[in-house]
Design a protein around this motif. Sequence first.
Motif, PDB file in Angstrom:
ATOM      1  N   ASP A  49       1.507  -4.647  -5.028  1.00 42.93           N
ATOM      2  CA  ASP A  49       2.751  -3.910  -5.234  1.00 42.93           C
ATOM      3  C   ASP A  49       2.530  -2.480  -4.754  1.00 42.93           C
ATOM      4  O   ASP A  49       1.447  -1.913  -4.944  1.00 42.93           O
ATOM      5  N   LEU A  50       3.576  -1.903  -4.160  1.00 44.40           N
ATOM      6  CA  LEU A  50       3.481  -0.534  -3.636  1.00 44.40           C
ATOM      7  C   LEU A  50       4.665   0.268  -4.141  1.00 44.40           C
ATOM      8  O   LEU A  50       5.819  -0.147  -3.962  1.00 44.40           O
ATOM      9  N   ASP A  51       4.372   1.380  -4.805  1.00 46.94           N
ATOM     10  CA  ASP A  51       5.438   2.281  -5.248  1.00 46.94           C
ATOM     11  C   ASP A  51       6.029   2.959  -4.017  1.00 46.94           C
ATOM     12  O   ASP A  51       5.333   3.630  -3.257  1.00 46.94           O
ATOM     13  N   ARG A  52       7.334   2.822  -3.833  1.00 48.16           N
ATOM     14  CA  ARG A  52       7.968   3.294  -2.601  1.00 48.16           C
ATOM     15  C   ARG A  52       7.925   4.815  -2.468  1.00 48.16           C
ATOM     16  O   ARG A  52       7.930   5.318  -1.348  1.00 48.16           O
ATOM     17  N   LYS A  53       7.879   5.516  -3.583  1.00 46.69           N
ATOM     18  CA  LYS A  53       7.918   6.981  -3.504  1.00 46.69           C
ATOM     19  C   LYS A  53       6.538   7.611  -3.597  1.00 46.69           C
ATOM     20  O   LYS A  53       6.235   8.562  -2.882  1.00 46.69           O
ATOM     21  N   THR A  54       5.687   7.088  -4.502  1.00 48.24           N
ATOM     22  CA  THR A  54       4.376   7.721  -4.705  1.00 48.24           C
ATOM     23  C   THR A  54       3.295   7.139  -3.817  1.00 48.24           C
ATOM     24  O   THR A  54       2.249   7.767  -3.624  1.00 48.24           O
ATOM     25  N   GLY A  55       3.507   5.926  -3.274  1.00 46.73           N
ATOM     26  CA  GLY A  55       2.489   5.304  -2.444  1.00 46.73           C
ATOM     27  C   GLY A  55       1.346   4.694  -3.226  1.00 46.73           C
ATOM     28  O   GLY A  55       0.299   4.390  -2.643  1.00 46.73           O
ATOM     29  N   VAL A  56       1.518   4.524  -4.547  1.00 43.99           N
ATOM     30  CA  VAL A  56       0.452   3.946  -5.374  1.00 43.99           C
ATOM     31  C   VAL A  56       0.417   2.435  -5.141  1.00 43.99           C
ATOM     32  O   VAL A  56       1.420   1.738  -5.330  1.00 43.99           O
ATOM     33  N   LEU A  57      -0.746   1.948  -4.739  1.00 45.52           N
ATOM     34  CA  LEU A  57      -0.938   0.521  -4.472  1.00 45.52           C
ATOM     35  C   LEU A  57      -1.616  -0.109  -5.680  1.00 45.52           C
ATOM     36  O   LEU A  57      -2.669   0.366  -6.129  1.00 45.52           O
ATOM     37  N   THR A  58      -1.014  -1.172  -6.227  1.00 52.86           N
ATOM     38  CA  THR A  58      -1.557  -1.875  -7.399  1.00 52.86           C
ATOM     39  C   THR A  58      -1.653  -3.359  -7.093  1.00 52.86           C
ATOM     40  O   THR A  58      -1.029  -3.873  -6.160  1.00 52.86           O
ATOM     41  N   ALA A  59      -2.452  -4.042  -7.910  1.00 50.41           N
ATOM     42  CA  ALA A  59      -2.630  -5.490  -7.755  1.00 50.41           C
ATOM     43  C   ALA A  59      -1.562  -6.217  -8.551  1.00 50.41           C
ATOM     44  O   ALA A  59      -1.360  -5.928  -9.730  1.00 50.41           O
ATOM     45  N   SER A  60      -0.867  -7.120  -7.900  1.00 52.17           N
ATOM     46  CA  SER A  60       0.158  -7.902  -8.593  1.00 52.17           C
ATOM     47  C   SER A  60      -0.375  -9.261  -9.054  1.00 52.17           C
ATOM     48  O   SER A  60       0.307  -9.950  -9.819  1.00 52.17           O
ATOM     49  N   ARG A  61      -1.582  -9.626  -8.591  1.00 49.84           N
ATOM     50  CA  ARG A  61      -2.174 -10.904  -8.994  1.00 49.84           C
ATOM     51  C   ARG A  61      -3.650 -10.701  -9.303  1.00 49.84           C
ATOM     52  O   ARG A  61      -4.213  -9.623  -9.084  1.00 49.84           O
ATOM     53  N   VAL A  62      -4.273 -11.790  -9.792  1.00 50.40           N
ATOM     54  CA  VAL A  62      -5.710 -11.771 -10.086  1.00 50.40           C
ATOM     55  C   VAL A  62      -6.446 -12.215  -8.821  1.00 50.40           C
ATOM     56  O   VAL A  62      -6.129 -13.258  -8.238  1.00 50.40           O
ATOM     57  N   PHE A  63      -7.437 -11.420  -8.394  1.00 50.85           N
ATOM     58  CA  PHE A  63      -8.168 -11.722  -7.172  1.00 50.85           C
ATOM     59  C   PHE A  63      -9.304 -12.712  -7.456  1.00 50.85           C
ATOM     60  O   PHE A  63      -9.937 -12.673  -8.514  1.00 50.85           O
ATOM     61  N   ASP A  64      -9.544 -13.573  -6.470  1.00 41.94           N
ATOM     62  CA  ASP A  64     -10.629 -14.550  -6.563  1.00 41.94           C
ATOM     63  C   ASP A  64     -11.292 -14.606  -5.187  1.00 41.94           C
ATOM     64  O   ASP A  64     -10.656 -15.002  -4.195  1.00 41.94           O
ATOM     65  N   ARG A  65     -12.583 -14.190  -5.136  1.00 42.49           N
ATOM     66  CA  ARG A  65     -13.277 -14.141  -3.855  1.00 42.49           C
ATOM     67  C   ARG A  65     -13.332 -15.523  -3.201  1.00 42.49           C
ATOM     68  O   ARG A  65     -13.274 -15.643  -1.970  1.00 42.49           O
ATOM     69  N   GLU A  66     -13.442 -16.576  -4.028  1.00 42.28           N
ATOM     70  CA  GLU A  66     -13.574 -17.912  -3.463  1.00 42.28           C
ATOM     71  C   GLU A  66     -12.276 -18.359  -2.769  1.00 42.28           C
ATOM     72  O   GLU A  66     -12.307 -19.171  -1.844  1.00 42.28           O
ATOM     73  N   GLU A  67     -11.113 -17.834  -3.210  1.00 43.78           N
ATOM     74  CA  GLU A  67      -9.851 -18.195  -2.573  1.00 43.78           C
ATOM     75  C   GLU A  67      -9.632 -17.400  -1.286  1.00 43.78           C
ATOM     76  O   GLU A  67      -9.219 -17.940  -0.268  1.00 43.78           O
ATOM     77  N   GLN A  68      -9.911 -16.123  -1.345  1.00 38.96           N
ATOM     78  CA  GLN A  68      -9.707 -15.270  -0.161  1.00 38.96           C
ATOM     79  C   GLN A  68     -10.659 -14.084  -0.263  1.00 38.96           C
ATOM     80  O   GLN A  68     -10.657 -13.363  -1.252  1.00 38.96           O
ATOM     81  N   GLU A  69     -11.493 -13.901   0.750  1.00 38.65           N
ATOM     82  CA  GLU A  69     -12.511 -12.867   0.701  1.00 38.65           C
ATOM     83  C   GLU A  69     -12.001 -11.508   1.179  1.00 38.65           C
ATOM     84  O   GLU A  69     -12.601 -10.487   0.867  1.00 38.65           O
ATOM     85  N   ARG A  70     -10.895 -11.496   1.893  1.00 40.49           N
ATOM     86  CA  ARG A  70     -10.483 -10.241   2.530  1.00 40.49           C
ATOM     87  C   ARG A  70      -8.967 -10.250   2.742  1.00 40.49           C
ATOM     88  O   ARG A  70      -8.378 -11.281   3.036  1.00 40.49           O
ATOM     89  N   PHE A  71      -8.366  -9.089   2.528  1.00 35.34           N
ATOM     90  CA  PHE A  71      -6.923  -8.950   2.732  1.00 35.34           C
ATOM     91  C   PHE A  71      -6.689  -7.881   3.804  1.00 35.34           C
ATOM     92  O   PHE A  71      -7.298  -6.810   3.773  1.00 35.34           O
ATOM     93  N   LEU A  72      -5.789  -8.174   4.724  1.00 35.97           N
ATOM     94  CA  LEU A  72      -5.452  -7.220   5.774  1.00 35.97           C
ATOM     95  C   LEU A  72      -3.928  -7.206   5.932  1.00 35.97           C
ATOM     96  O   LEU A  72      -3.307  -8.237   6.180  1.00 35.97           O
ATOM     97  N   PHE A  73      -3.353  -6.049   5.735  1.00 36.14           N
ATOM     98  CA  PHE A  73      -1.901  -5.905   5.879  1.00 36.14           C
ATOM     99  C   PHE A  73      -1.604  -4.467   6.297  1.00 36.14           C
ATOM    100  O   PHE A  73      -2.505  -3.616   6.373  1.00 36.14           O
ATOM    101  N   THR A  74      -0.328  -4.191   6.573  1.00 38.83           N
ATOM    102  CA  THR A  74       0.077  -2.857   7.022  1.00 38.83           C
ATOM    103  C   THR A  74       0.991  -2.204   5.983  1.00 38.83           C
ATOM    104  O   THR A  74       1.669  -2.894   5.205  1.00 38.83           O
ATOM    105  N   VAL A  75       0.994  -0.874   5.997  1.00 40.94           N
ATOM    106  CA  VAL A  75       1.900  -0.076   5.166  1.00 40.94           C
ATOM    107  C   VAL A  75       2.687   0.826   6.101  1.00 40.94           C
ATOM    108  O   VAL A  75       2.115   1.482   6.983  1.00 40.94           O
TER     109      VAL A  75
END
Length: 1005
Positions: free
Chosen positions: A515-541
Amino acid sequence: MDLKDFYLLAALVACFWLDPAIAQELIYPIREELQENVLIGNIPKDLNISHTNAATGTSANLVYRLVSKAGDKPLLRVLSSTGEIFTTSNRIDRERLCPGPSYEENECSFEIEVVILPNDYFRLIKIKIIVKDTNDNAPMFPSPVINISIPENTLINSRFSIPSATDPDTGFNSVQHYELVNGQSAFGLDIVETPEGEKWPQLIVQQNLDREQKDTYVMKVKVEDGGNPQKSSTAILQVTVTDVNDNRPIFKEGQIEVHIPENSPLGTSVVQLQATDADVGPNAEIRYVFSTQVSPATKRLFALNSTTGLIKVQQPLDREETAIHKLSVLASDGSSSPARATITINVTDVNDNPPNIDLRYIISPINGTVFLSEKDPVNTKIALITVSDKDMDVNGKVICFIEKTVPFHLKAVYDNQYLLETSSLLDYEGTKEYNFKIVASDSGKPSLNQTALVRVRLEDENDNPPIFSQPVIEVAVPENNKRGLFLVAISATDEDSGKNAEIVYQLGPNASFFDLDRKTGVLTASRVFDREEQERFLFTVTARDNGTPPLQSQAAVIVTYSTVGVITVTDADAGENAAVSLSILSDNENFILDPSSGVIKSNVSFDREQQSSYTFDVRAVDDGSPPCSSAAKVTINVIDVNDNVPVVIYPPSNTSFKLVPLSAIPGSVVAEVFAVDSDTGMNAELKYAIVSGNGKGLFRIDPVTGNITLEEKPAAADIGLHRLVVNISDLGYPKSLHTLVLVFLFVNDTVGNSTYVYDLIRRTMETPLDRTIDESGEAYQNGDYLTIMIAIVAGAMVVIVVIFVTVLVRCRHASRFKAAQRKKQGAEWMSPNQESKQNKKKKRKKRKSPKNSLLNFVTIEETKSDDPAHEPINGTISLPAELEEQGIGRFDWSAAPTTTFKPSSPDLARHYKSASPQSAFHLKADTPVLVKKHHVIQELPLDNTFVGGCDTLSKRSSTSSDHFSASECSSQGGFKPKGPLHTRQVKEHFYWSISTAHNYSAHQY
């Protein structure tokens, strides 16, 4: 001149071209004293200006604008749409425009400038208006009675000068004819015309005079001008016949011309006059006097010695005011025929006048500042500058330039006129405002100069996209995180300003875990991460500004999993004997150790305030036979981050006050503010500052100690309540956190009634915190007195009505009931039944709705997830006894957790937003509790910000644009959260170390 002649003259236009695309000149001759709205000329017609664009064939909307100085009363006006020039209500008076001696050959004129807009069709038209004279003034003698003495032995045809009349008009409209009325045949009149065109009347003796027979002759002299209609005036001429003095004085020179500099000091000799008389004795004594034709102004400048004939300077001269002075001096020996000499004094120029700068704006300024857009093209016209110098020749030659290097230049239009233009493209981000001087300097020695200040302020255009501080943002996250975990604050900057610099952030594709706050730019996790499911995330802001049109830029975000540290073990053996596996010896659920790689991972969220270090033992075992092992102690130290706001210890609440006596001396401590911060180092260093309420500068706060001292001795005007808003901020990095506290100071000799002061404090809560309260108590006292008077009058009226009704009822029933019954009935009237009392009390209690109380707390229950960040938050209100009587709750501090303020603190955020990026209460990561109890303020508006304890309960949404969002409480005690109630999970930094606990056969490092 009739209208036909006027248009014939207007057709004779003389134009000279310095730059045909920019500057042209017109000449219009007009008569003075024209009526209003008389057409003078037509600019486009006289200059053959086409209103059609030659390139496109379309009609061009040209605007004709008269360039005039602020405050001037224009004599002419220009019709902006047609370019026609008309007269205005301001009278054109030639004699006022061109005062002083006037001759027919002297031209009287004035100039106006007209610009043609818009900029693509820009032209500057200089229009010269030649004002022709009309016969609007009658000739007048200097005196209504003229006295002349003529000796009795005067010969026939002798001539005597008569003071000439003057007429401000010129040419035929000036003096043309003199006439002697009732000359009695003894005298005649003749007119002598001087080379300068002046007409001097002379009285001619036509017969022998005999004083013994007649010593006085009274006649009239009439003067006429040549105007149409003709104007005239008369004066009484009285001739006195005197005894003989047959020789008149004679000047050595009848015409004298001298030159004198205008800076000549007072007392400077101008000329020595010399006249002789052939007589002897008293008849030869000569007196020098100015003739009546010398103006009073000239007489004030020059002094004439009546005995010696020496003329001196007696007042400062100014060539720019009058360059030539003509003096007519009479030399008289007491006879009626004085000698006349004319002295022409030429005042020569010295460089005593600085140049004058006439700055007239084409782009209208606002409060002296010209506003330009940074997208305005090069050569945008800003102002028309006219320079002049009252001096002459070299002293009056003026050059004009800009004092410093700026993107503006002066373009010469005429010899003494310039256009101020932009010389290059403007950039708001480079320079927002220009202040420069235009200098006009003459060529005299020493040179004199004059300056004019020009202020130009640029208006921003959206020409800069947002720029990320890092084009690639790398973030490390732990596994098995909590939802809403703070990851990173993404930041972009925009060099524009205002709305053009307001940035909105947006996630690109493949970012469903965040999740990304549109005004402050604070990036937070919206789900629980699991290395075995996905080791790396790549996206754009994407960062997009709010300009028109909006501009945007992108940054790549790479999210990987974080580790606490890596343990490295070496073994000098080879093969299977060197294969080492690691394990944690003690039962430690806080960390996980990968047996092969030695990577240490965390199972907990770190909070330095709860636990600053962790220690456990690890064991390394090789695969040899027999296996060898070694043990080591691992210490992980958690490094502090600035995640705690300052907590106010004193003052105990936002409703307490301190007395400041009038006798207090400057420098004495009148109050103190003290707060603590749970962080360490610079994150716990506090700074105190008064942000509002000290408009008079009466108080000062020490930024380190928080002591409030008196700056100056209180005066009578300072008596009353003063509310200081004190900001307490830490020195944490990267962002400082702060808390606000109210400090009330009551300036008076004593506190006669503390209830009154608390009432003042309660009323000040209606005043916004950014405004200073000027409260001396008089307004409230007047309101209280009025309330008391109304209550007394109303009570007295009620008592009178009750007594009257009671007496009336008893009198009417006195004959019907017995004395016992009357007594019983009277008792019932005086004592209502208890049931009625109870019902009334219940009704009154019902009317005391929680909505009407100042602060009303309800207890709610909320089921929370097993999150150590959630802690019970309990609190009640503790206020002074005076405020308790008004229905405000109490607070038991024995059961209260540490908060930023006591819950008795009023809602500061109703008026003032905090800059703290988190809630103002603190949570301890202890054993999670399933059911939590909270005290919250009832009936508070949404989107509020609170600073304080239970009365300022706040929560922070991970997607909210504000740092805080408030809860909405209903009067039934329900709690309606604006979003999921949670607190930011602070990710502390840490460092760790390993110390060897045991030595085995395997080598450890």
